[in-house]
Scaffold this active site. Structure first.
Site, short mmCIF file in Angstrom:
data_model
loop_
_atom_site.label_atom_id
_atom_site.label_comp_id
_atom_site.label_asym_id
_atom_site.label_seq_id
_atom_site.Cartn_x
_atom_site.Cartn_y
_atom_site.Cartn_z
N GLU A 158 0.83 -1.21 0.00
CA GLU A 158 0.00 0.00 0.00
C GLU A 158 0.87 1.27 0.00
OE1 GLU A 158 -2.98 -0.21 -0.83
OE2 GLU A 158 -3.21 -2.36 -0.50
N HIS A 187 0.22 -1.72 -9.97
CA HIS A 187 0.43 -3.17 -9.92
C HIS A 187 1.31 -3.65 -11.07
CE1 HIS A 187 -3.52 -3.12 -7.57
NE2 HIS A 187 -2.52 -3.30 -6.72
N TYR A 227 0.18 -9.48 -8.62
CA TYR A 227 -0.90 -10.34 -8.14
C TYR A 227 -0.56 -11.81 -8.38
CZ TYR A 227 -4.43 -6.70 -7.25
OH TYR A 227 -5.15 -5.67 -6.75
ZN LIG Z 1 -2.52 -2.74 -4.79
#
Ligand SMILES: [Zn+2]
Length: 291
Positions: A189, A198, A244
Site C-alpha cells: 500500500e 500493480h 498479483y
Molecule cells: Zn494494490
C-alpha cells in the site's frame, strides 16, 4: 462415592483445565501473518478459490480484506485496492505534474506519516516495521508528521487501499485491522502511495503474462487493465510485492494470470519488496542524486 474418589475426579478436572489453558496460550493468540484456516474461511467463495499455498499471496489477502471495501461513509471510491480521486476537475494532477513526494536538500525524500490510534501496539509494530523497511534500502524515509501539509494518514477503514502517488494534504492509506496488518501489505500500500501501480498492469506485461479473462470474476476485469506505466528501465518482475497471484479474482479456481513463456514460473508470492521494487524506488526518486 468416597471422598478419595471425589478428590481424584477434582484433580483430573484441574489437570484438564490447566492443559486447556496451556493449549489456548499457544493457539488462541492471534498470530502474525497467520496461515490458519478456519471452517468459516473454507466456506467463503473468495477464499475457496485459492489453493492453500496461495493464501498469503498479496492479492489473496487483498481480495479477502476488500470484500466490502469503500462502503463506509466518507470513504473514497476504491477500485481493487486503489483509491480513486473524485475531485479531479479537468486534469489529474498526477498526470499533469507528477505525484512524487518532494526531495529534501539532503537528498532524502521524507514522507510524513500519522498512524491512527485505532491500532494495538502489536499492529503498530508491524506497520512501523513496514514503514522503516523503505529507509534501509532507499532514500525514502517515512517520518512521524510534525506540521507538514502533505502526509499519509494510516487508518483502519473498510479494507486495504491507497491512492497512487502524493495527493496533497492528509491522504488516507487504509490498513484495516481485519486482514491488512501484514508486512507485505503495508509495503504494497505504501508503494502505491509513492506512485507505483500493480506489476501485472505494466505497459509491457503482455510479453510476460497472459490474462485469462474467461476465468475472471464478472465485473472484476478492471483489475487487469493495462496502464501506460513508467517502468524505469527495470525488468518485468514476477517477484514484485506489487504483482498479483496466479488465481487473483478467479471465478472458477482456474488461473487468471499465467506467466509466459514458462507457465510454471512462480508469480505473486512475494512476502517483501523485491530487488526490483527497491531499484524502482531509487530510480523514481533519484536516490543517490542530489536535488
Ligand atoms: Zn494494490
Amino acid at each position: 462415592m468416597t471422598e478419595t474418589h471425589n478428590l481424584f475426579i477434582m484433580s483430573r478436572l484441574l489437570v484438564f483445565t490447566f492443559a486447556s489453558m496451556l493449549l489456548c496460550a499457544v493457539h488462541c493468540y492471534p498470530s502474525e501473518g497467520s496461515s490458519e484456516i478456519s471452517t468459516e474461511q473454507e466456506d467463503n467463495p473468495i477464499y475457496a478459490n485459492h489453493l492453500k499455498e496461495e493464501e498469503n499471496d498479496v492479492s489473496t489477502l487483498l481480495e479477502k480484506a476488500n470484500k466490502n471495501v469503500g462502503q463506509e461513509l466518507d470513504e473514497p471510491t476504491v477500485i481493487g485496492d486503489i483509491a480513486v480521486p473524485t475531485d479531479l476537475g479537468n486534469a489529474d494532477p498526477c498526470t499533469a505534474r507528477g505525484c512524487k513526494w518532494p526531495k529534501s536538500s539532503d537528498g532524502n525524500v521524507y514522507v510524513p506519516y500519522v498512524i491512527s490510534n485505532q491500532y494495538s501496539s502489536r499492529e503498530k509494530t508491524i506497520i512501523e516495521r513496514g514503514l522503516q523497511s523503505f529507509g534501509t534500502s532507499t532514500c525514502v524515509q517515512f517520518r512521524r508528521r510534525t506540521n507538514q501539509r502533505d502526509f499519509v494518514h494510516i487508518q483502519s477503514r473498510s479494507g486495504c487501499y491507497s491512492f497512487v502517488g502524493r495527493r496533497g494534504s492528509g491522504q488516507v492509506v487504509s490498513l484495516s485491522r481485519q486482514g491488512c496488518i501484514y508486512y507485505q501489505i503495508v509495503q504494497h500500500e505504501l508503494l502505491h502511495a509513492l506512485g507505483f501501480n500493480h506489476e501485472q498492469t505494466r505497459s509491457d506485461r503482455d510479453q510476460h503474462v497472459r490474462i485469462l479473462y474467461q476465468n475472471v470474476i464478472r465485473g472484476m476485469a478492471y483489475n487487469f487493465r493495462k496502464i501506460a506505466t513508467n517502468n524505469l528501465g527495470t525488468p518485468y518482475d514476477y517477484n514484485s510485492v506489487m504483482h498479483y497471484g496466479r488465481y487473483a479474482f478467479s471465478s472458477n479456481r482456474q488461473p487468471t494470470i499465467v506467466p509466459i513463456p514458462n507457465s510454471n514460473a512462480v508469480i505473486g508470492r512475494a512476502t517483501q519488496m523485491s530487488r526490483n521494487d527497491i531499484i524502482r524506488i531509487n530510480r523514481l526518486y533519484g536516490c543517490g542524486r542530489s536535488g
